[in-house]
Design an enzyme around this catalytic site. Structure first.
Site, PDB file in Angstrom:
ATOM      1  N   TYR A   1      41.705  11.259  76.911  1.00 27.92           N
ATOM      2  CA  TYR A   1      43.113  10.879  77.040  1.00 27.92           C
ATOM      3  C   TYR A   1      43.869  11.776  78.026  1.00 27.92           C
ATOM      4  O   TYR A   1      45.078  11.676  78.154  1.00 27.92           O
ATOM      5  CB  TYR A   1      43.820  10.947  75.675  1.00 27.92           C
TER       6      TYR A   1
ATOM      7  N   LYS B   1      28.557  12.152  72.520  1.00 30.13           N
ATOM      8  CA  LYS B   1      27.722  11.237  73.308  1.00 30.13           C
ATOM      9  C   LYS B   1      27.056  12.100  74.368  1.00 30.13           C
ATOM     10  O   LYS B   1      27.173  11.878  75.572  1.00 30.13           O
ATOM     11  CB  LYS B   1      28.614  10.141  73.918  1.00 30.13           C
TER      12      LYS B   1
ATOM     13  N   ASP C   1      27.507   5.945  69.067  1.00 30.63           N
ATOM     14  CA  ASP C   1      27.061   4.569  68.789  1.00 30.63           C
ATOM     15  C   ASP C   1      26.371   4.503  67.424  1.00 30.63           C
ATOM     16  O   ASP C   1      26.667   3.620  66.602  1.00 30.63           O
ATOM     17  CB  ASP C   1      26.152   4.016  69.917  1.00 30.63           C
TER      18      ASP C   1
ATOM     19  N   ASP D   1      39.547   8.061  67.711  1.00 31.16           N
ATOM     20  CA  ASP D   1      40.420   6.876  67.639  1.00 31.16           C
ATOM     21  C   ASP D   1      39.621   5.674  67.138  1.00 31.16           C
ATOM     22  O   ASP D   1      40.029   4.972  66.208  1.00 31.16           O
ATOM     23  CB  ASP D   1      40.988   6.597  69.040  1.00 31.16           C
TER      24      ASP D   1
ATOM     25  N   ASP E   1      39.682   3.507  63.166  1.00 34.15           N
ATOM     26  CA  ASP E   1      39.948   2.080  62.899  1.00 34.15           C
ATOM     27  C   ASP E   1      38.806   1.506  62.045  1.00 34.15           C
ATOM     28  O   ASP E   1      39.038   0.677  61.161  1.00 34.15           O
ATOM     29  CB  ASP E   1      40.083   1.267  64.195  1.00 34.15           C
TER      30      ASP E   1
HETATM   31  C1  IPM Z   1      46.221   5.581  67.533  1.00 30.37           C
HETATM   32  C2  IPM Z   1      46.504   4.644  68.673  1.00 30.37           C
HETATM   33  C3  IPM Z   1      46.807   5.388  69.956  1.00 30.37           C
HETATM   34  C4  IPM Z   1      45.638   6.285  70.264  1.00 30.37           C
HETATM   35  C5  IPM Z   1      47.126   4.502  71.165  1.00 30.37           C
HETATM   36  C6  IPM Z   1      48.282   3.584  70.867  1.00 30.37           C
HETATM   37  C7  IPM Z   1      47.359   5.266  72.411  1.00 30.37           C
HETATM   38  O1  IPM Z   1      45.457   3.749  68.832  1.00 30.37           O
HETATM   39  O2  IPM Z   1      47.083   6.415  67.213  1.00 30.37           O
HETATM   40  O3  IPM Z   1      45.150   5.467  66.921  1.00 30.37           O
HETATM   41  O4  IPM Z   1      44.633   5.828  70.796  1.00 30.37           O
HETATM   42  O5  IPM Z   1      45.731   7.454  69.955  1.00 30.37           O
HETATM   43 MN    MN Z   2      43.962   3.882  67.304  1.00 28.92          MN
END
Ligand code: IPM
Ligand code: MN
Ligand code: NAD
Length: 357
Positions: free
Chosen positions: A136, A186, A219, A243, A247
């Site tokens: 990032y 990775k 992966d 990140d 999710d």
């Molecule tokens: C999160 C989000 C952010 C990230 C995006 C919106 C930049 O996905 O906080 O998980 O990747 O950090």
């Molecule tokens: Mn995210």
């Protein structure tokens, strides 16, 4: 005792879940005899449409004075994401040196995982995500746009200080919890940054002889979070990998709408920021059906961070009680038919009727 908290509801469902969660957090604070001063910052897409910026030019200076920040989400389908996020959320994380992103995944009792055979309590791990650099880093550029020789460069950056900070935070947590630390990289494909990361993990590991270290490529780690999530305890990963993995954590614990997050400034020099893992969810925004629990649980992480552990426990217990109760209101992401407000109203009712612990 009192705390001065900045609220940034932001965009989409952020504007629904933050204002709904705050009265509950206020009531919990009152029960535990501390005061919170909330300052609302109406930053986000609407301001961008009106003024061409998500926040005032010196907005971040105002934030610096607060004890902590509670953010909803940023992002609007009519504005390119890289503009909105690069103005609001990512600069907060970087400017306030919030290098330690802590994201717990818990399968609560009463919540159904999409993974077959998992009961409440059987999935419980925490991801430590590096939060200010890595993939990032805002370093790179584009040239010769639209031409056949067009080039785009996006550089990843790994510094010794930030890598050590996140790795040490993860080892501390693993040492405290007991159990394995999984280092996700990775390094087979990224021979500089990720091999450097592995070296730092090996160095810091010397200070934590009780922590068993497991190494996984990202992966394989993504597969194993689906295949054997019960075996994970503490995971440490770079910004992008963390990140993505979180999710997955949201999904396997029943909903992204349950996943909280803390962006911690480790020195305490600047405010830390608390926010749900999810985004502004334009697909359901404006309908008052977003799950507010990720934000409520982020509030618990905020309480814990400022030292109000008992209040944090109250919030977590309220949420756990509600989720375990088959007749309690639920939003559609959890298979229910209730709205955002119903869920928090029920938590407030439980707080009023319940005992504190
Ligand atoms: C999160 C989000 C952010 C990230 C995006 C919106 C930049 O996905 O906080 O998980 O990747 O950090
Ligand atoms: Mn995210
Ligand atoms: P998202 O997290 O907003 O949504 C992904 C899916 O999960 C959607 O189907 C959504 O309806 C569902 N979902 C998310 N939160 C929910 C909740 N509380 N209750 C019920 N369902 C929920 O991710 P996206 O769609 O990829 O991104 C939308 C926008 O949000 C983009 O602009 C993105 O850049 C931004 N974003 C911001 C943040 C942040 O500010 N922290 C985080 C992630 C994405």
């Amino acid at each position: 005792m009192g705390y001065d908290i900045a609220l940034i509801p932001g965009d989409g469902i952020g504007r629904e879940v933050v204002p709904t969660a705050v009265p509950l957090l206020k009531e919990v604070a009152l029960k535990h005899n501390f005061r919170i001063e909330w300052t609302n910052y109406d930053w986000g897409a609407q301001r961008y449409f009106d003024e061409g910026r998500m926040l005032p030019e010196d907005g971040l200076d105002d934030l610096a004075a607060h004890d902590a920040i509670l953010l909803g989400a940023a992002g609007h389908p009519d504005i390119p994401d890289h503009l909105t996020l690069r103005e609001l959320m990512l600069p907060i994380r970087k400017r306030f040196d919030q290098g330690v992103c802590k994201r717990p995944t818990i399968l609560f009792n009463g919540v159904e995982s999409p993974l077959r055979g998992y009961e409440g309590g059987e999935i419980e791990f925490v991801v430590f995500r590096e939060n200010t650099e890595g993939e990032y880093a805002d370093i790179g550029g584009r040239e010769h746009q639209g031409q056949s020789n067009e080039v785009a460069i996006q550089s990843a950056v790994y510094t010794r200080s930030s890598t050590e900070t996140i790795v040490r935070a993860a080892f501390e947590a693993a040492d405290e919890r007991g159990g394995t630390l999984t280092n996700v990289t990775k390094s087979n494909a990224q021979a500089y940054g990720m091999v450097f990361w592995d070296d730092i993990v090996a160095e810091v590991a010397q200070d934590y002889p009780r922590v068993e270290v497991e190494r996984l490529l990202v992966d394989a780690a993504s597969m194993d979070l689906i295949r054997r999530p019960h075996e994970f305890n503490v995971i440490v990963a770079s910004n992008l990998f963390g990140d993505i993995l979180t999710d997955i954590g949201g999904a396997i614990s029943g909903s992204l709408g349950l996943a909280p997050s803390a962006n911690i400034n480790p020195t305490g020099e600047y405010p830390s920021m608390f926010e749900p893992v999810h985004g502004s969810a334009p697909d359901i925004a404006g309908r008052s059906i977003a799950n507010p629990l990720a934000t409520v649980l982020s509030g618990a992480m905020l309480f814990s961070h400022v030292g109000e552990e008992a209040a944090a426990t109250t919030v977590r217990n309220l949420v756990a009680d509600q989720l375990a109760d088959g007749s309690a209101p639920r939003t559609p992401d959890l298979g229910g038919e209730n709205g955002t407000l119903d869920v928090v109203a029920d938590l407030r009712e439980r707080l009023k009727n319940g005992t504190l612990d």
